[in-house]
Design an enzyme around this catalytic site. Structure first.
Site, PDB file in Angstrom:
ATOM      1  N   LYS A 138      -1.584  -9.307   8.613  1.00  0.00           N
ATOM      2  CA  LYS A 138      -2.617  -9.002   7.622  1.00  0.00           C
ATOM      3  C   LYS A 138      -3.918  -9.741   7.962  1.00  0.00           C
ATOM      4  CE  LYS A 138      -0.020  -6.107   5.703  1.00  0.00           C
ATOM      5  NZ  LYS A 138       0.844  -6.049   4.534  1.00  0.00           N
TER       6      LYS A 138
HETATM    7  C1  LIG Z   1       1.984  -5.436   3.834  1.00  0.00           C
HETATM    8  C2  LIG Z   1       1.946  -4.608   2.618  1.00  0.00           C
HETATM    9  C3  LIG Z   1       2.741  -4.911   1.501  1.00  0.00           C
HETATM   10  C4  LIG Z   1       3.825  -5.940   1.516  1.00  0.00           C
HETATM   11  O1  LIG Z   1       3.470  -7.201   1.889  1.00  0.00           O
HETATM   12  P1  LIG Z   1       4.565  -8.184   2.532  1.00  0.00           P
HETATM   13  O2  LIG Z   1       3.878  -9.497   2.502  1.00  0.00           O
HETATM   14  O3  LIG Z   1       4.884  -7.690   3.880  1.00  0.00           O
HETATM   15  O4  LIG Z   1       5.753  -8.156   1.622  1.00  0.00           O
HETATM   16  C5  LIG Z   1       2.567  -4.152   0.362  1.00  0.00           C
HETATM   17  N1  LIG Z   1       1.702  -3.133   0.324  1.00  0.00           N
HETATM   18  C6  LIG Z   1       0.938  -2.794   1.364  1.00  0.00           C
HETATM   19  C7  LIG Z   1      -0.017  -1.657   1.249  1.00  0.00           C
HETATM   20  C8  LIG Z   1       1.050  -3.504   2.561  1.00  0.00           C
HETATM   21  O5  LIG Z   1       0.310  -3.154   3.632  1.00  0.00           O
END
Ligand SMILES: *Cc1c(COP(=O)(O)O)cnc(C)c1O
Length: 471
Positions: A291
């Site tokens: 991210k």
């Molecule tokens: C990455 C993501 C999540 C989940 O996040 P994690 O930290 O991997 O649990 C939820 N929604 C979207 C749109 C994402 O890209």
């Protein structure tokens, strides 16, 4: 000599071998007293000399290569690359007096990933500090600082750190009291966590279509899907693009619905003057390794409601009362973030603005060289009221060439990723589809290009050449 790339010309073959073993580059540069590069030896050269009867004690001075490629400290990256070949991948960089400064390595097989964490700030310093403080579990100053700092960045009063983005979303639903018999509207094109969390609560997800221009949930499709049971909407700011929050908030107000923003991919994106995550009742972020900023695994709920923030805190800590230890009024979870993760998070937060600028520059590089390609359609960056950020450079590939492009790029060491599958085509989510059409088209053609500091003009030119081959 403590630089393992260098060996004094008074050394022997065994010294050269040791240096090469230590530097792992298959080459050592031979220097004189003034650190001027006078020759070099590769591991292949040394093997040759030994085969020809030279002993390990033989002096490098008489055996080294004195004709070799080198670079000047004034060379630009393109010149550096040109001086390397398939055989000579590592060359010394010298100043005007031939003194060694550094070396340049060009590995043509280097794999360029789609995303990679940037841990170039104070991450290690804070992490070690948290470690040495022994506050390594789910309390500590870094947690407080990270929560406060991130909430301030988003523009909300409260931030509650969680174990990941999925648990942040789940906690948001729990805190809003959503459960069996309720319906929650989600977009068809998203990462599966958005819908999974609804199913965790035993509420019923309702999948709706997306907008053609933003790729985010379509407010018109939301309106059509509302029933008496609808309790909440989870707009996703997909690939850094804000959803149409004015329209969504108006619908929510009219039908008395909660809005949980899934901002896992959009740290810092804005709708009008507001940062996404601060507009609905609760905003949820992810700090997974790919991210915009990361804590390894991690997430955060942000909100302006003290009541909701407190409820989220209770639910994330086993449902335990904040006033009475080991007293449980609700069935909670263990969804806590550790102080170690928050230490990394705080250092990442300090550099968030800088990272966003870097990502924007990377996207500009792609747009500069690829925007005219008839095969590509870039994610919109000109939608009224919306200021997207660059998480991953996102593009549609025309003429059904998406998968072929991914394959060819892969063979050239450039990683890329197809968009998420639309939820509506997966068996386990089919029962919940209300509308899905544009989402399928976008998902089928969408691709994320590498968005890391490793991306250079050369990378983009190689993608451009590949697109040419596919025409
Ligand atoms: C990455 C993501 C999540 C989940 O996040 P994690 O930290 O991997 O649990 C939820 N929604 C979207 C749109 C994402 O890209």
């Amino acid at each position: 000599m403590d630089n393992t790339m260098l060996l004094s010309q008074t050394g022997s073959l065994i010294d050269a071998l040791k240096a090469i073993r230590d530097n792992g580059k298959g080459i050592v540069f031979i220097v004189d007293k003034q650190i001027k590069v006078v020759g070099l030896l590769t591991d292949g050269d040394i093997r040759g000399h030994l085969l020809h009867g030279h002993g390990l004690e033989a002096p490098v001075r008489t055996l080294m290569n004195t004709h070799f490629a080198y670079a000047k400290n004034t060379d630009d990256p393109a010149q550096l690359i040109k001086k390397t070949t398939d055989e000579i991948k590592v060359i010394p960089i010298v100043d005007d007096e031939s003194r060694y400064i550094d070396f340049f390595e060009f590995n043509r097989n280097i794999k360029i990933p789609v995303a990679s964490p940037q841990l170039r700030g104070r991450e290690l310093e804070y992490l070690v500090d948290a470690f040495l403080s022994t506050w390594i579990s789910s309390a500590g100053v870094y947690l407080n600082k990270f929560e406060e700092g991130f909430a301030a960045f988003i523009g909300t009063k409260y931030g509650v750190a969680t174990s990941n983005g999925t648990t942040a979303l789940h906690l948001a639903l729990e805190a809003l009291g959503i459960g069996e018999g309720d319906e929650v509207i989600v977009p068809d094109l998203t990462f599966a966590a958005t819908i999974n969390v609804v199913l965790y609560t035993k509420a019923t997800p309702v999948i709706v279509d997306i907008e053609r221009d933003s790729w985010c949930i379509d407010p018109k499709a939301i309106e059509k899907a509302i029933t008496k049971k609808t309790k909440a909407i989870i707009p996703v700011h997909l690939y850094g693009q804000p959803a149409d929050m004015d329209a969504i908030m108006a619908i929510a107000k009219k039908h008395k619905l909660f809005v949980i923003e899934d901002a896992a991919e959009a740290h810092g994106a804005k709708y009008k003057s507001k940062t996404v995550g601060s507009i609905g009742d609760i905003g949820c972020f992810s700090f997974f390794g790919n991210k915009v900023i990361t804590t390894g695994e991690g997430g955060m709920c942000v909100t302006n409601s003290q009541k909701l923030a407190e409820r989220i805190r209770v639910y994330k800590d086993h449902g335990m009362s904040k006033k009475r230890r080991y007293w449980h009024a609700v069935v909670g979870y263990n969804y806590r973030m550790t102080n170690l993760q928050a230490a990394i998070g705080l250092a990442q937060l300090e550099r968030l603005d800088e990272i966003l600028v870097q990502h924007a520059h990377i996207e500009e590089l792609y747009r500069t060289h690829l925007a005219t390609s008839p095969l590509l359609e870039f994610q919109r960056n000109d939608l009224p009221n919306r200021k997207k950020i660059t998480w991953l450079v996102s593009v549609l590939v025309k003429n059904g060439k998406r998968d072929q492009l991914i394959q060819v790029l892969k063979s050239k060491g450039i990683d890329s990723r197809p968009f998420f599958y639309p939820l509506s085509i997966m068996k386990i989510y089919k029962p919940y589809v209300h509308s899905a059409k544009i989402s399928k088209e976008i998902a089928k053609n969408g691709i994320n290009f590498p968005t890391t500091l490793q991306v250079t003009e050369d990378t983009v030119q190689r993608i451009r050449a590949t697109l040419g081959e596919l025409m």
